[in-house]
Design an enzyme around this catalytic site. Structure first.
Site, PDB file in Angstrom:
ATOM      1  N   ARG A  35       0.835  -1.200   0.000  1.00 32.88           N
ATOM      2  CA  ARG A  35       0.000   0.000   0.000  1.00 32.88           C
ATOM      3  C   ARG A  35       0.872   1.253   0.000  1.00 32.88           C
ATOM      4  O   ARG A  35       1.769   1.377   0.835  1.00 32.88           O
ATOM      5  CB  ARG A  35      -0.898  -0.002   1.241  1.00 32.88           C
ATOM      6  CG  ARG A  35      -1.919   1.087   1.195  1.00 32.88           C
ATOM      7  CD  ARG A  35      -2.852   1.170   2.370  1.00 32.88           C
ATOM      8  NE  ARG A  35      -3.010  -0.026   3.160  1.00 32.88           N
ATOM      9  CZ  ARG A  35      -3.573  -0.023   4.360  1.00 32.88           C
ATOM     10  NH1 ARG A  35      -4.004   1.099   4.896  1.00 32.88           N
ATOM     11  NH2 ARG A  35      -3.693  -1.140   5.035  1.00 32.88           N
ATOM     12  N   SER A  46     -10.897   4.217   5.281  1.00 32.92           N
ATOM     13  CA  SER A  46     -10.836   2.856   4.729  1.00 32.92           C
ATOM     14  C   SER A  46     -11.256   2.835   3.270  1.00 32.92           C
ATOM     15  O   SER A  46     -10.668   2.111   2.461  1.00 32.92           O
ATOM     16  CB  SER A  46     -11.732   1.916   5.533  1.00 32.92           C
ATOM     17  OG  SER A  46     -11.261   1.778   6.843  1.00 32.92           O
ATOM     18  N   ARG A 119     -40.190   7.106  28.086  1.00 29.95           N
ATOM     19  CA  ARG A 119     -38.799   6.649  28.206  1.00 29.95           C
ATOM     20  C   ARG A 119     -38.766   5.131  28.349  1.00 29.95           C
ATOM     21  O   ARG A 119     -39.374   4.555  29.248  1.00 29.95           O
ATOM     22  CB  ARG A 119     -38.185   7.317  29.430  1.00 29.95           C
ATOM     23  CG  ARG A 119     -36.759   6.939  29.687  1.00 29.95           C
ATOM     24  CD  ARG A 119     -36.283   7.550  31.015  1.00 29.95           C
ATOM     25  NE  ARG A 119     -35.035   6.978  31.411  1.00 29.95           N
ATOM     26  CZ  ARG A 119     -33.849   7.500  31.112  1.00 29.95           C
ATOM     27  NH1 ARG A 119     -33.783   8.628  30.450  1.00 29.95           N
ATOM     28  NH2 ARG A 119     -32.756   6.904  31.500  1.00 29.95           N
TER      29      ARG A 119
END
Length: 187
Positions: A35, A46, A119
């Protein structure tokens, strides 16, 4: 070895700019992709590294990216991803989060994705799906359009205990502790 042991791949590549990593990868039978340094920096997305790899290896149409920072990868996760990838454009590793999230909007603290007057109890709630970064299976056509994922994705749900990513020295210490405690419990 986990990826190799899954027996799911025709080729295993290690993409790196580090000679020591390349030598180690070759010891275990991986093919090394050298790379370029500009695609191997800590701040390189990425997607850019994947694009560079696919530009060099034009015959590859489908791929899986495994992050070496996810040390609790299991063959069962890989095999499940391969099965799901047969009918999806992309598959990635995710875990459930049962934390009630909050956000700041215009300087004001507000609940994110839950109603204060209704909630939920965390143990009764299905939770959010959160990427772990462990792996991504995708197709060249997505990367060529600038994406790694789309709406035709599936997930492999990773157990919370396996989802740790090594991104700091604290994470490394925690992973070492988990591994040593697992080894002790097996004895």
């Amino acid at each position: 070895m986990t990826i190799k042991n899954s027996t799911c791949f025709q080729h295993i590549w290690v993409s790196t700019d580090d000679k020591r990593i390349a030598i180690e990868a070759q010891k275990y039978g991986a093919t090394v992709h050298r790379r370029p340094e500009k695609f191997a920096r800590d701040d390189t997305p990425s997607l850019h590294a994947i694009s560079e790899f696919l530009d060099v290896h034009r015959s590859i149409q489908d791929f899986a990216l495994f992050q070496c920072t996810s040390v609790f990868l299991k063959t069962k996760y890989i095999q499940e991803a391969v099965r799901k990838f047969e009918s999806h454009d992309c598959v990635f590793a995710a875990k459930r989060s049962h934390y009630l999230r909050w956000k700041v909007v215009d300087g004001e603290l507000m609940p994110a994705e839950f109603n204060l007057s209704a909630r939920p109890r965390r143990q009764d709630w299905q939770g959010d799906i959160v990427e772990t970064g462990m792996f991504y299976f995708s197709r060249r056509k997505l990367v060529d359009s600038g994406l790694l994922q789309n709406s035709r994705c599936s997930i492999v749900e990773i157990a919370a205990k396996d989802s740790l990513e090594i991104d700091s020295s604290y994470d490394l210490t925690l992973a070492k502790y988990i591994l040593s405690s697992e080894t002790k419990s097996e004895l």
